[in-house]
Motif scaffolding. Structure first.
Motif, PDB file in Angstrom:
ATOM      1  N   GLY A 444       0.713  -1.140   0.139  1.00  0.00           N
ATOM      2  CA  GLY A 444       0.134   0.041   0.074  1.00  0.00           C
ATOM      3  C   GLY A 444       0.859   1.112  -0.019  1.00  0.00           C
ATOM      4  N   ILE A 445       0.493   2.302  -0.560  1.00  0.00           N
ATOM      5  CA  ILE A 445       1.089   3.464  -0.933  1.00  0.00           C
ATOM      6  C   ILE A 445       0.472   4.739  -0.437  1.00  0.00           C
ATOM      7  CG2 ILE A 445       0.898   3.743  -3.325  1.00  0.00           C
ATOM      8  CD1 ILE A 445       3.739   4.634  -3.347  1.00  0.00           C
ATOM      9  N   VAL A 446       1.133   5.700  -0.016  1.00  0.00           N
ATOM     10  CA  VAL A 446       0.308   7.080   0.372  1.00  0.00           C
ATOM     11  C   VAL A 446       1.374   8.037  -0.432  1.00  0.00           C
ATOM     12  CG1 VAL A 446      -0.206   8.883   1.708  1.00  0.00           C
ATOM     13  CG2 VAL A 446      -0.344   6.474   2.455  1.00  0.00           C
ATOM     14  N   PRO A 447       0.994   8.255  -1.695  1.00  0.00           N
ATOM     15  CA  PRO A 447       2.076   8.928  -2.722  1.00  0.00           C
ATOM     16  C   PRO A 447       2.179  10.666  -2.275  1.00  0.00           C
ATOM     17  CG  PRO A 447      -0.049   8.780  -3.716  1.00  0.00           C
ATOM     18  CD  PRO A 447      -0.327   7.971  -2.329  1.00  0.00           C
ATOM     19  N   GLN A 448       3.114  11.045  -2.885  1.00  0.00           N
ATOM     20  CA  GLN A 448       3.378  12.571  -2.576  1.00  0.00           C
ATOM     21  C   GLN A 448       2.265  13.378  -3.010  1.00  0.00           C
ATOM     22  OE1 GLN A 448       7.158  13.826  -3.968  1.00  0.00           O
ATOM     23  NE2 GLN A 448       6.527  16.027  -3.330  1.00  0.00           N
ATOM     24  N   ASP A 449       2.114  12.989  -4.320  1.00  0.00           N
ATOM     25  CA  ASP A 449       1.128  13.931  -5.353  1.00  0.00           C
ATOM     26  C   ASP A 449      -0.192  12.687  -5.193  1.00  0.00           C
ATOM     27  OD1 ASP A 449       2.881  15.965  -5.602  1.00  0.00           O
ATOM     28  OD2 ASP A 449       3.711  14.855  -7.376  1.00  0.00           O
ATOM     29  N   THR A 450      -1.229  13.203  -4.652  1.00  0.00           N
ATOM     30  CA  THR A 450      -2.439  12.368  -4.448  1.00  0.00           C
ATOM     31  C   THR A 450      -3.331  12.757  -5.669  1.00  0.00           C
ATOM     32  OG1 THR A 450      -2.180  12.084  -2.003  1.00  0.00           O
ATOM     33  CG2 THR A 450      -4.468  11.393  -3.315  1.00  0.00           C
TER      34      THR A 450
END
Length: 613
Positions: A444-450
């Motif tokens: 799972g990822i929480v990206p910098q640019d959502t």
């Protein structure tokens, strides 16, 4: 704020595949239609029946005209002609329409089913293509190709099966009828006219295809510019470039208009030439029929039949130029869509790849080298001999200057690209030996640019695990500290976030992304500047939640603000794509190297997010 990805990805032009021949395109289309072969057979039966009925109309009309020679007072004038021939004439007319509609009704499922299957396969294939392809694509032009390709299939089937093939059947019937009932001059005149008509039509259409192709390319280019400008609406506004974008779009539309005019001019030339050939052949046929009537070799009914047959035959021929052009264009459009389907996957599952077996979720980078375009002339290597390990259930942070390759590590772990040298392993399993689906389910990822979908907040959170209950969605939102904001909206979780989530602030979008990943609940987590858009107060609250969410999970944290990763089990410092330092926060400060200088610099600066607020 640093933006590593913008420096990591040099644009690389992709050469398009060479266009296939029309025959190759038809061969590629055949399997999709073969599934409906019995419907095709039924449609062909109705087609032949419709054409037999259509040719029978002039024959019956001849009999009707000849029957008008019955002497006055003869009782057959009332019984045979009106009640027999007229009803039969009406019946044939109706049969032509009935069989035609039955043909289209029977084959509609085949046409639309094949179009749906190809469009779905193309959609799935595009999602399976590499990140490189999607970074280089033009969304507007690509969607236009898919739209044209789907429409082209239906047009191709409609024109070929329902127009060209029926016309050939009718031509064979007419030539047989003329040759058997009259002299062969009628056959030779008809064939000569058809050869001249076909030769002229194909030659002119081939010549003007270049103008049609140019028109379509300019249409796609103008459409792509419009879509790109609308997707980047805020950027256009920021720099007062509405007039500039309108000017670019106007240039595209103007070029498209000129191409349309050129295409229309050549079409007018084609239509005029076709009508001249048809008129000359009709004159020759009717002159021959008139001569036959005068010499009493033919009746008035025969004259009427010849005229009716020629009119019926030439009506579809009037559209032969359009049909040929549209069939050629449909084949071209289909080829473009098949070209997307034929695009090879840069990253594909190896033969016999097995699902990832996650046990401890330990991640290991072993001597990894990577360049985004290793075969390009301007290739720039991003990573050099990078090795580190994230033990199962531990958190490792990666820090470093912009462009050092931090976000590239996340892309490689997701296997958006394959490493150039070395390997990446999860629980000892090399990423290239497992299926991509199982790999990405475990991360799972929480990206910098959502980037969010233009749908509700609830939908965007639930995207982390489609099918999750409302209670689970709200639980994830509470953990991401966005539940109170959502319920304060008039529509609550049904609030639409707008294109790419532009109705939400950067911090709100980031919290939605965090909630989405918390809902997915994978064993491996990637936080790529997960709190970069939050102020210090919210950052501390969310950091606690992220730390709780990462408890017992393997976490890779890519960070710019060093204060967010001081509790990491290990910190890896990247510089110029190499591992410069590694250790705990305290160990790196004591080392007095790159990390220590970065820490001192950030401690002396105010919180940039708080300053913006």
């Amino acid at each position: 704020m640093r933006r590593a990805a913008s420096f990591d990805l040099p644009p690389t032009p992709t050469a398009g595949a060479a266009p296939r021949s029309d025959w190759q395109t038809l061969q590629r289309l055949a399997p999709y239609l073969w599934r409906y072969r019995w419907r095709m057979v039924a449609a062909l039966v109705f087609l032949v029946a419709a054409k037999v009925a259509n040719v029978g109309v002039p024959v019956l009309l001849k009999t009707l005209v000849d029957a008008l020679a019955i002497p006055a007072g003869d009782p057959r004038a009332l019984l045979v002609v009106p009640l027999g021939l007229l009803l039969a004439y009406a019946g044939l007319r109706f049969s032509t329409t009935l069989f035609t509609e039955l043909r289209e009704l029977v084959f509609a499922r085949a046409t639309h089913g094949a179009a749906k299957q190809i469009a779905l396969e193309t959609f799935r294939h595009l999602h399976a293509l590499s990140l490189r392809f999607h970074l280089e694509r033009q969304t507007g032009g690509m969607t236009r190709d898919i739209e044209r390709g789907t429409r082209a299939l239906q047009s191709l089937v409609s024109y070929s099966l329902f127009t060209i093939f029926p016309t050939l059947i009718e031509l064979a019937l007419v030539l047989t009828l003329l040759g058997s009932r009259f002299d062969l001059w009628f056959v030779w005149i008809t064939l000569a006219a058809l050869v001249a008509y076909g030769t002229f039509t194909i030659a002119v259409t081939e010549w003007r295809t270049q103008f049609r192709r140019e028109m379509n390319e300019l249409d796609s280019k103008a459409h792509s510019r419009a879509v790109d400008a609308l997707l980047n609406y805020e950027t256009v506004k920021y720099f007062n470039n509405e007039a500039f974008e309108a000017s670019r779009y106007d240039e595209g539309l103007d070029a498209y208009r000129l191409a349309q005019i050129k295409s229309q001019g050549t079409l007018s030339l084609l239509n005029a030439g076709q009508q001249a050939i048809i008129a000359a052949s009709l004159v020759a046929m009717l002159w021959r029929a008139t001569d036959g009537v005068v010499e009493q070799r033919m009746t008035l009914g025969d004259f009427v039949m010849v005229n009716a047959l020629m009119i019926q035959l030439y009506i579809p021929l009037n559209f032969l130029g359009v049909l040929y052009r549209e069939v050629k264009q449909s084949l071209t459009d289909l080829d473009k869509m098949f070209g997307l389907l034929s695009r090879e996957r840069e990253v594909a599952d190896a033969p016999g790849a097995r699902p990832l077996d996650v046990r401890e979720a330990a991640v290991r980078f072993e001597h990894v080298d990577f360049a985004y375009d290793p075969s390009g002339k301007k290739a720039r290597q991003i990573l050099f001999d990078v090795s580190f390990e994230i033990p199962g259930g531990k958190t490792v942070a990666v820090v470093g200057p912009s462009g050092s390759g931090k976000s590239t590590l996340a892309r490689l772990l997701y296997r958006f690209y394959d490493v150039g040298a070395g390997s990446i392993r999860i629980d000892g399993q090399e990423l290239r030996s497992v299926t991509q689906d199982s790999l990405r389910r475990a991360i799972g990822i929480v990206p910098q640019d959502t980037v969010l979908f233009n749908d509700s907040i609830g939908y965007n959170i639930a995207y982390g695990r489609p099918g999750a209950s409302r209670a689970e969605i709200e639980g994830a939102a509470r953990a991401a500290h966005i539940h109170d904001f959502i319920v304060a909206q008039p529509l609550g979780y049904d609030t639409v976030v707008g294109e790419r989530g532009l109705k939400l602030s950067g911090g709100e979008k980031q919290r939605v992304a965090i909630a989405r990943t918390l809902l997915k609940n994978p064993p491996i987590l990637i936080f790529d500047e997960a709190t970069s858009a939050l102020d210090s107060a919210n950052e501390r609250a969310i950091q606690a939640e992220l730390k709780s969410a990462a408890q017992g999970k393997t976490a890779l944290v890519i960070a710019h603000r060093l204060s967010t990763i001081v509790d990491a089990h290990q910190i890896v410092v990247l510089q110029h794509g190499r591992v410069a330092e590694r250790g705990t926060h305290a160990e790196l400060l004591a080392l007095g190297g790159v990390y220590a200088r970065m820490w001192q610099l950030q401690q002396s600066q105010p919180d940039p997010v708080a300053a913006r607020g």
